[in-house]
Every structure is written in C-alpha cells, then in structure tokens.
Scaffold this motif. Structure first.
Motif, PDB file in Angstrom:
ATOM      1  N   SER A   1       6.050   0.839  -3.928  1.00  0.00           N
ATOM      2  CA  SER A   1       4.870   0.270  -4.328  1.00  0.00           C
ATOM      3  C   SER A   1       4.670  -1.053  -3.246  1.00  0.00           C
ATOM      4  O   SER A   1       5.755  -1.657  -2.879  1.00  0.00           O
ATOM      5  CB  SER A   1       4.473  -0.051  -5.651  1.00  0.00           C
TER       6      SER A   1
ATOM      7  N   TYR B   1       2.651  -4.701  -3.991  1.00  0.00           N
ATOM      8  CA  TYR B   1       2.042  -5.523  -4.614  1.00  0.00           C
ATOM      9  C   TYR B   1       1.592  -6.784  -3.894  1.00  0.00           C
ATOM     10  O   TYR B   1       2.167  -6.914  -2.856  1.00  0.00           O
ATOM     11  CB  TYR B   1       2.643  -6.163  -5.780  1.00  0.00           C
TER      12      TYR B   1
ATOM     13  N   LEU C   1      -0.920  -4.453  -8.303  1.00  0.00           N
ATOM     14  CA  LEU C   1      -0.510  -3.340  -7.427  1.00  0.00           C
ATOM     15  C   LEU C   1      -1.576  -3.078  -6.475  1.00  0.00           C
ATOM     16  O   LEU C   1      -2.800  -3.001  -6.733  1.00  0.00           O
ATOM     17  CB  LEU C   1      -0.598  -2.167  -8.580  1.00  0.00           C
TER      18      LEU C   1
ATOM     19  N   SER D   1       0.859   2.512  -4.191  1.00  0.00           N
ATOM     20  CA  SER D   1       2.091   3.327  -4.693  1.00  0.00           C
ATOM     21  C   SER D   1       2.263   4.562  -3.977  1.00  0.00           C
ATOM     22  O   SER D   1       1.341   5.387  -3.539  1.00  0.00           O
ATOM     23  CB  SER D   1       2.415   3.227  -6.053  1.00  0.00           C
TER      24      SER D   1
ATOM     25  N   THR E   1       0.059   9.694  -3.645  1.00  0.00           N
ATOM     26  CA  THR E   1      -0.374   8.173  -3.375  1.00  0.00           C
ATOM     27  C   THR E   1      -1.349   7.476  -4.359  1.00  0.00           C
ATOM     28  O   THR E   1      -2.124   8.324  -4.989  1.00  0.00           O
ATOM     29  CB  THR E   1      -0.777   7.949  -2.013  1.00  0.00           C
TER      30      THR E   1
END
Length: 116
Positions: free
Chosen positions: A35, A37, A47, A50, A58
C-alpha cells in the motif's frame, strides 16, 4: 533485515506527474499486500492505494481515483505509484507499507510537494 525504501518524490507543478518507487528487501515481497499512504502536515496518515500480492486487485482513495495508479513488480520486489494530474492538496509525505496478517512494515517516506 526488513527494509522498505521509497524514492521518486520531489517538487512538481500542479498538473504534473511523479512516479514513486518502493524497493523491498528482507521479507517475501510476493506474498504481501502493498500500500501507499500519505500524511500531510497537521493531518492523519491516510490510505492512498493498495494492491494485492498477485496484483489482481487494487483499491484507491476517492481523492486520487482516475489520477493515481499503483502497480508492482514481484521479480524486482518493488511497488510503484504513478501520480498524474497532481494537485496542491496531494502535497504530503508518502509512505510505503507491506502487510501480511500481523506482519506490518513501513518505509521512511518520501516528500511530494505540488506547488507553482
């Protein structure tokens, strides 16, 4: 020793593009969900995107859908974040995260600044 090393950040004008990379080592990269962030000054970490271990699925934050794209190369132990049409509100430190059950690893972050 587990390492996640982000690179590719920098200063870019609004509307520009950047490609972030996160190189992993010290664990079996191909089985981990990866992921990206970000954390802006005075705000909580959020977030951005990911990707599952096989890249079959995804997920994106609403704020970046259609502009950012996450991908991975399991042969190179690297995950990428292609960022297009950047906006000033995308300015933040971007972090790479690897997760598998209770095992969670973070990178040190790379600064992205979008400004004219």
């Amino acid at each position: 020793q587990v390492q996640l090393v982000e690179s590719g950040g920098g200063l870019v004008q609004p509307g520009g593009s950047l490609r972030l990379s996160c190189a992993a080592s010290g664990f079996t990269f191909s089985v981990y969900v990866m992921s990206w962030y970000r954390q802006a000054p005075g705000k909580e970490r959020e977030l951005v995107a990911s990707i599952t271990n096989t890249a079959r699925s995804t997920n994106y934050a609403d704020s970046v859908k259609g502009r950012f794209s996450i991908s991975r190369d399991n042969a190179k132990n690297t995950v990428y974040l292609q960022m297009n049409s950047l906006k000033p509100e995308d300015t933040a430190v971007y972090f790479c995260k690897a997760a598998l059950l209770a095992n969670v690893y973070w990178g040190q972050g790379t600064q992205v600044t979008v400004s004219s």
